[in-house]
Structures are given as structure tokens and as C-alpha cells.
Motif scaffolding. Structure first.
Motif: not given
Length: 113
Positions: A4, A8, A12, A76, A79-80, A84
Motif C-alpha cells: 500500500p 493509503e 487507514t 477508501k 481507492e483500493a 487493485t
């Protein structure tokens, strides 16, 4: 392998304190609601009205923070998803290998039952 980014991990870290604050706010709402119920059994008048107002204010604050937390989680997750997608396009064979390994592992766990 994918790691990450700083952004990111910062996001978190930002969401975790928000969750803690939300839990604290919800506990305050519950405590006020319990106090309100106890007060309604024995008292009427100004004390009851003040307790109701405080409980309503805490509930409004908790709802507002919950909406903000939901927005943070949604951002979030988006964005993940993008990270990916980017990783899979940059390293397709690694992604296929990881997916096959996870599928094999899940299949073995399911067959044990």
C-alpha cells in the motif's frame, strides 16, 4: 508484490480514530438514553426536558459522524479498487497465480467439511 502507498496507509490511520470517536459518541448516546429512561420513571418537568435535549443533540452528532465515517470508508474502498485494478493490469500473471492459489486453498478448506 503490491504494497500500500503512503496515502493509503495514512487514510487507514485516519479512519481508525474516527471509528473510535464514533464508538465513544454512540456510548454517550446510550448512556444518555439510559439516564433519560431512569429519569422518566421518577421525574417530570425541567430535568426531563434537559435530558431529552442532551440525548437528541448527542444522537444528531453521532449520526453526523456516522455519515462522515461511511463516506471515508466508501472513498477508501474506491481507492483500493482502483489500486487493485492498476496492479492487475501491471502484473496479470501474478494476479492469476494469486487467484489460483486462493481458489485452491478455499477449495481445500471447503472439501474438508
Amino acid at each position: 508484490m503490491f504494497t500500500p502507498s503512503t496515502r493509503e496507509s495514512t487514510m487507514t490511520d485516519h479512519v481508525s480514530p474516527s471509528k473510535d470517536k464514533l464508538v465513544a459518541d454512540l456510548r454517550l448516546v446510550v448512556a444518555d438514553a439510559e439516564e433519560l429512561l431512569a429519569a422518566t420513571a421518577h421525574q417530570t418537568g425541567d430535568a426531563l426536558a434537559a435530558l431529552r435535549e442532551r440525548a437528541q443533540e448527542n444522537l444528531r452528532n453521532a449520526r453526523h459522524k456516522l455519515v462522515g465515517l461511511e463516506d471515508d470508508v466508501r472513498i477508501k474502498a474506491r481507492e483500493a479498487c482502483h489500486a487493485t485494478n492498476h496492479y492487475v493490469h501491471e502484473h496479470p500473471w501474478t494476479a492469476i497465480g494469486v487467484a489460483a492459489g486462493v481458489g485452491l486453498l478455499v477449495g481445500m478448506l471447503i472439501s474438508r467439511r
